[in-house]
Scaffold this motif. Structure first.
Motif, short mmCIF file in Angstrom:
data_model
loop_
_atom_site.label_atom_id
_atom_site.label_comp_id
_atom_site.label_asym_id
_atom_site.label_seq_id
_atom_site.Cartn_x
_atom_site.Cartn_y
_atom_site.Cartn_z
N THR A 49 0.77 -1.12 0.14
CA THR A 49 0.20 -0.02 -0.09
C THR A 49 0.78 1.12 -0.08
O THR A 49 2.35 1.01 0.03
CB THR A 49 -1.08 -0.01 1.20
N SER A 51 0.94 3.90 2.16
CA SER A 51 0.99 4.45 3.65
C SER A 51 2.33 4.74 3.86
O SER A 51 2.36 5.75 4.83
CB SER A 51 0.40 3.42 4.55
N TYR A 166 2.68 -5.59 8.88
CA TYR A 166 2.40 -4.29 8.56
C TYR A 166 3.91 -3.57 8.83
O TYR A 166 4.85 -4.08 9.40
CB TYR A 166 1.59 -3.49 9.63
N LYS A 168 5.60 0.37 9.30
CA LYS A 168 5.47 1.77 9.62
C LYS A 168 6.57 2.27 10.07
O LYS A 168 7.35 1.56 10.51
CB LYS A 168 4.23 1.96 10.66
N GLY A 345 2.14 5.90 9.69
CA GLY A 345 2.69 5.97 8.27
C GLY A 345 3.28 7.27 7.79
O GLY A 345 2.88 8.13 8.29
N ASN A 347 2.83 8.68 4.99
CA ASN A 347 1.74 9.35 4.27
C ASN A 347 0.48 9.72 5.09
O ASN A 347 -0.18 8.73 5.43
CB ASN A 347 1.51 8.44 3.07
N ARG A 348 0.51 10.34 5.91
CA ARG A 348 0.13 10.79 7.04
C ARG A 348 -1.63 10.62 6.89
O ARG A 348 -2.38 10.20 7.93
CB ARG A 348 0.32 11.98 7.88
N HIS A 349 -2.17 11.26 5.82
CA HIS A 349 -3.54 11.26 5.60
C HIS A 349 -4.12 9.94 4.91
O HIS A 349 -5.20 9.97 4.50
CB HIS A 349 -3.63 12.55 4.94
N ASN A 350 -3.09 9.01 4.70
CA ASN A 350 -3.57 7.98 3.73
C ASN A 350 -2.68 6.54 4.51
O ASN A 350 -2.24 5.83 3.68
CB ASN A 350 -3.21 7.97 2.33
N SER A 351 -2.97 6.74 5.73
CA SER A 351 -2.19 5.52 6.64
C SER A 351 -3.18 5.11 7.69
O SER A 351 -3.62 5.80 8.54
CB SER A 351 -0.85 5.95 7.20
N LEU A 352 -3.56 3.74 7.73
CA LEU A 352 -4.12 3.12 8.91
C LEU A 352 -3.10 2.76 9.61
O LEU A 352 -2.43 1.85 9.62
CB LEU A 352 -4.83 2.04 8.61
N ASP A 353 -2.99 3.37 11.00
CA ASP A 353 -1.77 3.39 12.03
C ASP A 353 -2.15 3.49 13.45
O ASP A 353 -3.57 3.20 13.76
CB ASP A 353 -0.60 4.20 11.68
#
Length: 396
Positions: A49, A51, A166, A168, A345, A347-353
């Motif tokens: 992904t 992220s 995952y 990150k 992640g 990519n702060r606005h597109n990461s499930l973390d």
């Protein structure tokens, strides 16, 4: 001993292996050697992904070191070689969970540090909806209800080392106190701006919408990074360094981070506590648990630490009147048995973390990402395109 019998045995030639037996022995040796290397030394990993963009791209192939943090002894020792949790053809389980070993780790050459890029088992991956494995089971339950999810999907549980992998960046280590305001992370009271590998969305106002995209392409943007949102205003996805260059263009009116308002409430943000009005860009403070740290148990701390105490550390927690019991005993505090980490992640606005599912326990840590050994851009053409500039690139 009979002399003739002894002489016969002495002159006898050893039985020669057949070709099929030689191949069989070679395959068995190769499987064992590869498994030992994969478990205790180094393992390949693929970025699935976006992220971690800009630091890691979809199609990057990494080597992950098990040595740096210390190799984790397999917790589920009976498993099919080279398969993680699912057999590639049949789709059945690739492991036997009837035998489980306690968490143990060999000595490493370093501790996890802030900004390390870490591979770990997904903490919320203990329960999975098989037909929707790319989605967080607990978020699905919060959105649609447990009964609806269990009626629609096949629900399974997985041991720690068979949960999804995952990758990150470690933002906070055990004992750190973190918060975020307007997209800026603060660690132990000190603001930590994003490095040039981190990116968020920005609102960019131009004097007019007629511009040459090649100008932005030379700065590192791709077409999908820039989206029109009305009039002369555009949404740019980029690093702070890239946006500083955008500001200098004479046809740019303004550049502002596109972050959630402070008062905006997102119910799916950890710890999913209605008393905490947090969102993806504004949250905290959060104290990351540390081995030996004792936390007072009350209505403020329980939403934050209940999952760590019960699921990750294996205790039974129950509400008892105005207080709590742990394993049947009244408790007004708890002392953690493991270190935990806060992962996010790039990519702060597109990461499930960790902003969505919280802490990563030390027993979930797989290893440290070292370098990219191959990078393949499948969107470049029908056959894909090798990103030669990324091969053997270190990860920072």
């Amino acid at each position: 001993m009979n002399w003739k019998f002894w002489q016969k045995e002495k002159n006898a030639q050893p039985k020669k292996k057949t070709k099929s037996r030689e191949w069989f022995d070679a395959i068995i040796f190769a499987v064992i050697a590869a498994t030992v290397i994969r478990v205790f030394f180094i393992e390949a990993y693929t970025i699935p992904t976006g992220s971690m963009e800009k630091s890691l791209l979809i199609g990057d192939f990494l080597f992950v070191s098990k040595v740096n943090y210390g190799a984790r002894i397999p917790m589920t020792p009976v498993a099919f070689p080279f398969a993680h949790h699912t057999m590639p053809v049949t789709g059945t389980k690739a492991y036997y969970d009837g035998i489980q070993w306690k968490y143990r780790r060999l000595p490493g050459i370093q501790d996890i540090k802030r900004n390390d890029v870490v591979v770990f088992n997904f903490p919320d991956g203990d329960t999975v909806a098989l037909e929707a494995q790319d989605r967080d089971y607990y978020e699905m339950v919060r959105s649609y209800g447990r009964e609806a999810i269990h009626n629609q999907y096949t629900i399974v549980s997985r041991p720690v080392d068979k949960r999804e992998n995952y990758i990150k960046r470690c933002i906070g280590i055990a004992g750190d106190v973190l918060s975020m305001k307007d997209g800026l992370v603060t660690v132990n009271g000190k603001a930590v701006p994003m490095e040039n590998t981190g990116q968020i969305n920005y609102l960019v106002e131009l004097k007019n919408s007629d511009f040459n995209f090649e100008v932005f392409k030379d700065m590192g943007f791709v077409i999908s990074d820039i989206q029109g949102i009305g009039g002369n205003t555009f949404d740019f996805l980029g690093t702070p360094e890239m946006m500083e260059e955008v500001k200098k263009l004479d046809f740019v009116v303004s550049v502002k981070p596109r972050t959630s308002p402070l008062e905006a409430d997102e119910s799916n943000i950890f710890p999913q506590d209605p008393n905490r009005k947090w969102n993806v860009d504004n949250w905290g403070p959060v104290q990351v648990p540390k081995k030996g740290w004792t936390v007072k148990l009350d209505s403020l701390t329980m939403p934050m630490y209940q999952r760590a105490i019960s699921i990750y550390e294996g205790n039974k927690i129950e509400k008892a009147g105005k207080g709590w019991t742990i394993n049947g005993q009244p408790a007004d505090s708890y002392t953690f048995k493991m270190d935990y980490f806060w992962m996010m992640g790039d990519n702060r606005h597109n990461s499930l973390d960790s902003r969505y599912w919280g802490f990563v326990p030390e027993d979930h840590v797989v290893g440290k990402a070292l370098f990219i050994w191959m990078s393949y851009d499948t969107n470049a053409s029908f056959f894909g395109k090798i990103r030669w500039s990324r091969i053997f690139k270190g990860i920072h």
